[in-house]
Design a protein around this motif. Structure first.
Motif, PDB file in Angstrom:
ATOM      1  N   ILE A  26       0.839  -1.205   0.000  1.00 43.96           N
ATOM      2  CA  ILE A  26       0.000   0.000   0.000  1.00 43.96           C
ATOM      3  C   ILE A  26       0.871   1.251   0.000  1.00 43.96           C
ATOM      4  CG2 ILE A  26      -1.736   1.290   1.316  1.00 43.96           C
ATOM      5  CD1 ILE A  26      -2.642  -1.439   2.471  1.00 43.96           C
ATOM      6  N   HIS A  27       1.942   1.194   0.782  1.00 44.38           N
ATOM      7  CA  HIS A  27       2.798   2.370   0.945  1.00 44.38           C
ATOM      8  C   HIS A  27       3.476   2.742  -0.380  1.00 44.38           C
ATOM      9  CE1 HIS A  27       5.651   4.430   4.062  1.00 44.38           C
ATOM     10  NE2 HIS A  27       5.073   5.292   3.257  1.00 44.38           N
ATOM     11  N   HIS A  28       4.029   1.749  -1.047  1.00 42.99           N
ATOM     12  CA  HIS A  28       4.723   2.011  -2.313  1.00 42.99           C
ATOM     13  C   HIS A  28       3.754   2.218  -3.480  1.00 42.99           C
ATOM     14  CE1 HIS A  28       6.754   0.747  -6.082  1.00 42.99           C
ATOM     15  NE2 HIS A  28       7.735   1.478  -5.603  1.00 42.99           N
ATOM     16  N   ASN A  76      11.215  11.842  -0.457  1.00 49.28           N
ATOM     17  CA  ASN A  76      11.386  11.153   0.828  1.00 49.28           C
ATOM     18  C   ASN A  76      11.162   9.649   0.703  1.00 49.28           C
ATOM     19  OD1 ASN A  76      11.778  13.673   1.887  1.00 49.28           O
ATOM     20  ND2 ASN A  76       9.800  13.812   2.918  1.00 49.28           N
ATOM     21  N   HIS A  77      10.150   9.248  -0.054  1.00 46.37           N
ATOM     22  CA  HIS A  77       9.861   7.813  -0.162  1.00 46.37           C
ATOM     23  C   HIS A  77      10.936   7.080  -0.950  1.00 46.37           C
ATOM     24  CE1 HIS A  77       6.030   9.120   1.506  1.00 46.37           C
ATOM     25  NE2 HIS A  77       5.936   7.878   1.959  1.00 46.37           N
ATOM     26  N   LYS A  78      11.390   7.702  -2.018  1.00 50.08           N
ATOM     27  CA  LYS A  78      12.469   7.094  -2.810  1.00 50.08           C
ATOM     28  C   LYS A  78      13.696   6.875  -1.913  1.00 50.08           C
ATOM     29  CE  LYS A  78      15.113   8.411  -6.960  1.00 50.08           C
ATOM     30  NZ  LYS A  78      15.536   7.050  -7.303  1.00 50.08           N
ATOM     31  N   VAL A 161      13.334   7.974   8.193  1.00 47.72           N
ATOM     32  CA  VAL A 161      12.259   7.011   8.451  1.00 47.72           C
ATOM     33  C   VAL A 161      10.926   7.747   8.474  1.00 47.72           C
ATOM     34  CG1 VAL A 161      12.459   7.065  10.986  1.00 47.72           C
ATOM     35  CG2 VAL A 161      11.489   5.055   9.868  1.00 47.72           C
ATOM     36  N   ASP A 162       9.983   7.143   7.785  1.00 47.23           N
ATOM     37  CA  ASP A 162       8.638   7.678   7.656  1.00 47.23           C
ATOM     38  C   ASP A 162       7.879   7.397   8.948  1.00 47.23           C
ATOM     39  OD1 ASP A 162       6.042   8.281   6.847  1.00 47.23           O
ATOM     40  OD2 ASP A 162       6.251   7.292   4.894  1.00 47.23           O
ATOM     41  N   VAL A 163       7.402   8.442   9.627  1.00 44.51           N
ATOM     42  CA  VAL A 163       6.609   8.196  10.837  1.00 44.51           C
ATOM     43  C   VAL A 163       5.131   8.579  10.648  1.00 44.51           C
ATOM     44  CG1 VAL A 163       8.570   8.254  12.420  1.00 44.51           C
ATOM     45  CG2 VAL A 163       7.340  10.368  12.005  1.00 44.51           C
ATOM     46  N   GLU A 165       1.388   7.511  10.055  1.00 53.17           N
ATOM     47  CA  GLU A 165       0.722   6.265  10.489  1.00 53.17           C
ATOM     48  C   GLU A 165       0.642   5.235   9.359  1.00 53.17           C
ATOM     49  OE1 GLU A 165      -3.026   7.135  12.343  1.00 53.17           O
ATOM     50  OE2 GLU A 165      -2.067   7.437  14.294  1.00 53.17           O
ATOM     51  N   HIS A 166       0.516   5.692   8.117  1.00 54.66           N
ATOM     52  CA  HIS A 166       0.394   4.726   7.008  1.00 54.66           C
ATOM     53  C   HIS A 166       1.648   3.853   6.879  1.00 54.66           C
ATOM     54  CE1 HIS A 166       1.997   8.057   4.080  1.00 54.66           C
ATOM     55  NE2 HIS A 166       2.961   7.188   4.263  1.00 54.66           N
ATOM     56  N   ALA A 167       2.742   4.282   7.493  1.00 58.16           N
ATOM     57  CA  ALA A 167       3.993   3.527   7.393  1.00 58.16           C
ATOM     58  C   ALA A 167       4.027   2.335   8.353  1.00 58.16           C
ATOM     59  CB  ALA A 167       5.181   4.441   7.670  1.00 58.16           C
TER      60      ALA A 167
HETATM   61 MN   MN3 Z   1       4.810   7.393   3.597  1.00 61.51          MN
END
Ligand code: MN3
Length: 201
Positions: A26-28, A76-78, A161-163, A165-167
């Motif tokens: 879901i995240h990616h 950020n996600h990459k 690091v992604d904080v 909630e979806h992470a």
């Molecule tokens: Mn994220």
């Protein structure tokens, strides 16, 4: 030129049990793709359409919130995906020494990082960065990052690091601290050290 989503550098279940496959999917596929779609929509037909992602991030303070949030989201996600690897990657003696010199110990770094991630209210990111010859730990709100001209804490990011909630919510629910602890098991230290060596030059 429109931005596109790269595939993950590993399988979606490769970071199990620390980060579960469904969250990665879901995240990616949904969240990261969403930032890219919205970024492309926001820059289409504007002077920003020909700029690189790095350029958009650097100019965050003078672009619309739609471009800022989605360019940051893409960047950020990459960076996040590339900072992880199945089973982690061993910390080299050389980089462990850099950590010890800057924080006193690896545990002290972990503590500061956990504190940065836990104390970021709402959604955001925690970072290990480099500036003025030193490592530092900080956090940013929303999809901002330390490269943005508007960042409270400006540095070259080495690990993020992604904080949001979806992470972590599917696996960890409200336990952000447990997610942040588990994150250390999948850090790609080889990549972090590469980023450090590039930043140091
Ligand atoms: Mn994220």
């Amino acid at each position: 030129m429109a931005f596109t989503l790269d595939p993950l550098p590993y399988a979606k279940d490769a970071l199990e049990p620390h980060i579960d496959a469904r969250t990665m999917e879901i995240h990616h596929d949904k969240h990261h793709q969403g930032y890219i779609n919205n970024l492309n929509k926001a820059i289409e037909g504007t002077p920003h359409a020909n700029k690189s992602l790095d350029q958009l991030v650097k100019e965050a303070g003078s672009i619309s919130m739609a471009v800022r949030n989605n360019a940051g989201g893409h960047w950020n996600h990459k960076f996040f995906w590339e900072g992880m690897i199945p089973n982690g990657k061993k910390l080299s003696d050389a980089f462990l020494k850099v950590i010890n010199d800057n924080f006193g110990s690896f545990d002290a770094l972990k503590e500061q990082f956990a504190q940065a991630g836990a104390s970021r209210f709402g959604s955001g990111w925690a970072w290990l960065g480099f500036s003025d010859g030193r490592l530092n730990v900080c956090s940013s709100p929303n999809q901002d990052n330390p490269l943005m001209d508007v960042a409270e804490c400006k540095c070259t990011p080495l690990l993020g690091v992604d904080v949001w909630e979806h992470a972590y919510y599917l696996k960890y629910q409200n336990l952000r601290g447990d997610y942040l602890k588990a994150f250390w098991n999948v850090v790609n230290w080889e990549e972090v050290e590469k980023r450090y060596n590039a930043a140091k030059k």
